[in-house]
Enzyme design. Structure first.
Site, PDB file in Angstrom:
ATOM      1  N   VAL A 320       0.540  -1.304   0.349  1.00  0.00           N
ATOM      2  CA  VAL A 320       0.347   0.054  -0.251  1.00  0.00           C
ATOM      3  C   VAL A 320       0.837   1.323   0.220  1.00  0.00           C
ATOM      4  CG1 VAL A 320      -1.838   0.967   0.711  1.00  0.00           C
ATOM      5  CG2 VAL A 320      -1.621  -1.070   1.683  1.00  0.00           C
ATOM      6  N   SER A 321       0.277   2.142  -0.769  1.00  0.00           N
ATOM      7  CA  SER A 321       0.747   3.454  -1.307  1.00  0.00           C
ATOM      8  C   SER A 321       0.572   4.603  -0.545  1.00  0.00           C
ATOM      9  CB  SER A 321       2.352   2.806  -2.607  1.00  0.00           C
ATOM     10  OG  SER A 321       2.599   4.582  -2.914  1.00  0.00           O
TER      11      SER A 321
END
Ligand SMILES: *[C@@H]1O[C@H](CO)[C@@H](O)[C@H](O)[C@H]1NC(C)=O
Ligand SMILES: *[C@@H]1O[C@H](CO)[C@@H](O)[C@H](O)[C@H]1NC(C)=O
Ligand SMILES: *[C@@H]1O[C@H](CO)[C@@H](O)[C@H](O)[C@H]1NC(C)=O
Ligand SMILES: *[C@@H]1O[C@H](CO)[C@@H](O)[C@H](O)[C@H]1NC(C)=O
Ligand SMILES: *[C@@H]1O[C@H](CO)[C@@H](O)[C@H](O)[C@H]1NC(C)=O
Ligand SMILES: *[C@@H]1O[C@H](CO)[C@@H](O)[C@H](O)[C@H]1NC(C)=O
Length: 746
Positions: A320-321
């Site tokens: 997850v960015s």
């Protein structure tokens, strides 16, 4: 006898009907302590970028803790949210040693969890395995000590604050604070499994609200939500809590200003202390007066002033960015190659964009604000009260060779740790060097020779890790000491219907979902009705130690960054699920863990320390430390307005002589009734402390930069700088302060 027995029976019956009557109240305490490490010349933990060393402070790092106990002699747990890249095995070992000296066996490896927020903007050198200290040139005692002490102090505070209270839980979705940075890997997961979820990232935030039993006032809130601490880029050199640290500051400030009448500072007393010590130093020509400087310069405590602790904890963050606009080629501006996150073969050109693009500080604030806003909403509407047991289970696992039962009666095994070429490629949050690409399944002859020079992987390892090509067989590398962990802890903490899974790494979105579901099923089917579909299961990421990533076996096929960094081979996730289910089963059945597993090694005595500490310095001829190099330059209008930027530069030694813990290097003071009162410090977003060495000399300069916030009052201000130095390595530390000319904000 009769009335007693009758009442006892009645109470017992009632507690079955209304279980909350029996256990609605816990003993609760919160604590918070400054963990900011060396702000100059220490490599930052996260991007493994040799060029990224600290050169100042965006805002400070903290350890934030809560303790919950059933009663003063009942079971208890302590949870620490640490503004750092991740937890560290050696930090955990030393914290537990210190706690045991203070409290005996009250806090131990079983019931203490230390979870990193995953900021990539904190000083490194506090980890004991080689891979995690290569770019910091080994172990950095000053980084380590700051972190260990802050965790210890946050727990001590929480312990001292233990009071009767209640806990509320709330959940909600936050849609715009994370995107999947390896969506092509996610697509390898089975279609029917993917169809059960609306997104390729988890959007759930789970929040706990702690309320004091006597006053009814809230004393803290902790939440868990998955998004990387990579809003600040791999080129940033300012210490920063990244988006989670920012969210915590916003939340604590909001609570302080909107529910109490205190100012940003603790009390008039604290302000007086600050002024007195500043005046005393001035009066004695730069010498400190009496008490230690860190205490004298204290401006703010517990991040706010109300004692309220707001923490934003990490979860299954693997893929997850926070760079939610997506990844684009820096040359063409077009989207990158989907499967490899590269641009015509070059991974370094493919970089993710945050919502404040191209301003990373703005991106950090925005992703922080989004988490903060959601937390306020959940905090303000939390109604579900937690009731029931406090419980915990913990075990150490030797991940080198775990036999794993797979579906269909097959068995698999985990392997010694290894990294694939996709690891060296880095991610769209911070591309790596050396021309590797995510998803690489081949290693060219050149790199094979380099690898074999370091350590040729065993045939067993090569076979075990397939389809990952082994670039670094870290689990087989022991020179000068272990490169990767073999022993890692897993842990389950329980507060009634909340179950926290402490994982020693970064689970990807789908890995996290599988783990949570398996644990939940195990608890429900073995738990005599204590657990049900409403039981909340939360993953606390990067906790107690660090062993990089955990991708699903399907994601492992593609060998992007997360899979290439899944250390123990294709069956890493099934092994975690299998072992967590054993812990969950023990908890559900009220059984103790019999085999506690092999304890991890303490490698403190063999650490290489190649980074030099500053060894004493004096100001250049004709000036004193704290003198102005460059005063504030007043605009033509004669005053500054909201949003304007102003700065002052001071002659200043390396800030590593004293970290000014719970203090500050930089203050913006405001003139009030003929006294200078501190208004902003280096923990505020608007005031940045930068330190670097003056070009062409060995002397350092501190640059204090202030962007006049919209909330600033009109008035007269000035900069004040605090610092310390030693003339030689053997001298005592001397303290100094200096102030700029006054300027007007109108
Ligand atoms: C306090 O609440 C008001 C109104 O909701 C809001 O405008 C303000 O920004 C809040 N203060 C902080 C510090 O968040
Ligand atoms: C803040 O101060 C006002 C006026 O003195 C008072 O009415 C209010 O109750 C106070 N609020 C809190 C949260 O203490
Ligand atoms: C990505 O790789 C998959 C096979 O793993 C392939 O089917 C797909 O076409 C590729 N997508 C792109 C855009 O290259
Ligand atoms: C972990 O397991 C491996 C393989 O079974 C073994 O060689 C090693 O000694 C074990 N380590 C510890 C600390 O038990
Ligand atoms: C359990 O809860 C989830 C969401 O909280 C819901 O989607 C699901 O239908 C529930 N299952 C049962 C068996 O009640
Ligand atoms: C030194 O020079 C570099 C490049 O010109 C500049 O970015 C930096 O701010 C300078 N440092 C000081 C202390 O003047």
């Amino acid at each position: 006898m009769f009335p007693n027995n009758f009442l006892f029976l009645l109470f017992t019956l009632l507690s079955y009907v209304f279980p909350s009557l029996a256990t609605a109240d816990y003993l609760i305490g919160v604590g918070s302590y400054d963990s900011t490490g060396p702000a100059a010349g220490v490599n930052m933990m996260g991007y493994a970028n040799l060029d990224q060393s600290t050169a100042g402070i965006h805002f400070r790092l903290r350890a934030r803790a809560f303790i919950v106990a059933e009663s003063s002699d009942g079971p208890r747990i302590a949870f620490v949210n640490l503004d750092a890249g991740m937890a560290s095995q050696l930090v955990t070992i030393k914290v537990l040693e210190r706690l045991s000296k203070r409290f005996g066996n009250l806090y131990n490896e079983d019931n203490v969890a230390i979870s990193g927020t995953h900021t990539h903007a904190g000083p490194g050198g506090y980890m004991q395995y080689v891979v995690y200290s290569v770019t910091s040139l080994g172990f950095v005692p000053q980084s380590f000590d700051a972190i260990v002490t802050a965790i210890e102090m946050s727990i001590v505070q929480a312990h001292q604050n233990l009071k009767s209270g209640s806990i509320f839980i709330n959940t909600g979705d936050l849609d715009n604070a994370g995107v999947n940075r390896s969506p092509s890997a996610y697509l390898f997961n089975p279609p029917d499994e993917r169809a059960r979820y609306p997104r390729d990232v988890d959007t759930l935030m789970t929040l706990l609200k702690f309320v004091d039993g006597t006053s009814g006032r809230s004393i803290g809130a902790f939440n868990w939500f998955a998004t990387h601490g990579t809003s600040m880029s791999k080129d940033n050199t300012l210490i920063s809590g990244d988006n989670k640290g920012a969210a915590a500051r916003l939340f604590e400030d909001w609570f302080t200003s909107n529910t109490t009448n205190s100012t940003a500072f603790n009390s008039q007393d604290d302000i007086n202390v600050l002024i007195e010590s500043a005046t005393a130093i001035k009066a004695t020509g730069g010498q400190p007066c009496g008490k230690t400087t860190s205490q004298g310069f204290k401006v703010r405590k517990n991040g706010g002033g109300s004692g309220f602790v707001g923490a934003f904890c990490q979860s299954n963050v693997g893929d997850v960015s926070p760079n939610v606009l997506g990844a684009f080629c820096t040359d063409s501006g077009l989207p990158c190659d989907f499967n490899h996150s590269s641009c015509h073969g070059d991974d370094q050109l493919c970089v993710g964009r945050g919502p404040g693009y191209p301003d990373e500080i703005k991106s950090t604030k925005i992703i922080g604000e989004r988490q903060f806003q959601k937390a306020v909403e959940l905090f303000s509407s939390a109604k579900e009260q937690l009731t029931g047991k406090i419980d915990y289970r913990h075990v150490y696992l030797n991940f080198t060779n775990i036999q794993v039962s797979l579906p269909g009666g097959q068995t698999g095994k985990t392997c010694p740790a290894a990294l694939g070429p996709g690891f060296a490629a880095g991610t769209t949050d911070g591309p790596g060097a050396f021309g590797f690409q995510q998803g690489d399944k081949k290693i060219n002859e050149f790199w094979k020779q380099v690898r074999d020079f370091l350590k040729k992987p065993s045939d067993y390892q090569v076979d075990c890790q397939k389809p990952k090509p082994v670039l670094l067989s870290t689990g087989e590398m022991f020179f000068p000491y272990a490169w990767a962990p073999a022993i890692v802890p897993i842990q389950i903490l329980r507060i009634g219907k909340l179950v926290i899974l402490s994982v020693p790494g970064e689970f990807t979105t789908m890995s996290g979902r599988r783990l949570r579901e398996s644990v939940k099923q195990t608890l429900i089917s073995n738990g005599n009705g204590e657990f049900d579909n409403n039981t909340h299961i939360v993953i606390a990421g990067l906790t107690n130690t660090y062993s990089q990533y955990i991708a699903t076996p399907e994601e492992y096929e593609q060998q992007r960054y997360e899979a290439a960094s899944t250390l123990y081979g294709p069956h890493t996730l099934p092994a975690y699920i299998q072992e967590f289910k054993k812990l969950a089963d023990a908890m559900a059945k009220g059984r103790k863990v019999v085999n506690k597993g092999p304890p991890p090694p303490d490698l403190s005595s063999v650490q290489w320390k190649l980074l030099q500490d500053p060894s004493g310095e004096s100001p250049p001829a004709g000036v004193k430390f704290g003198d102005m190099k460059q005063d504030v330059s007043i605009p033509k209008s004669g005053f500054f307005s909201k949003g304007d930027k102003t700065s002052a530069v001071f002659w200043s030694p390396n800030p590593r002589y004293d970290l000014l813990t719970e203090g500050t290097y930089a203050v913006v003071e405001m003139l009030q009734e003929k006294r200078w009162v501190p208004a902003y410090d280096d923990d505020d977003f608007s005031l940045t402390f930068k330190w670097n060495v003056a070009n062409g000399s060995t002397n350092g300069l501190a640059s204090l930069e202030w962007e006049v916030p919209d909330t600033a009052s009109n008035g007269v201000y000035r900069f004040r700088h605090f610092g310390s130095f030693k003339k030689t390595i053997a001298s005592t530390t001397e303290y100094f302060t200096g102030a700029s000319s006054a300027f007007t904000v109108s």
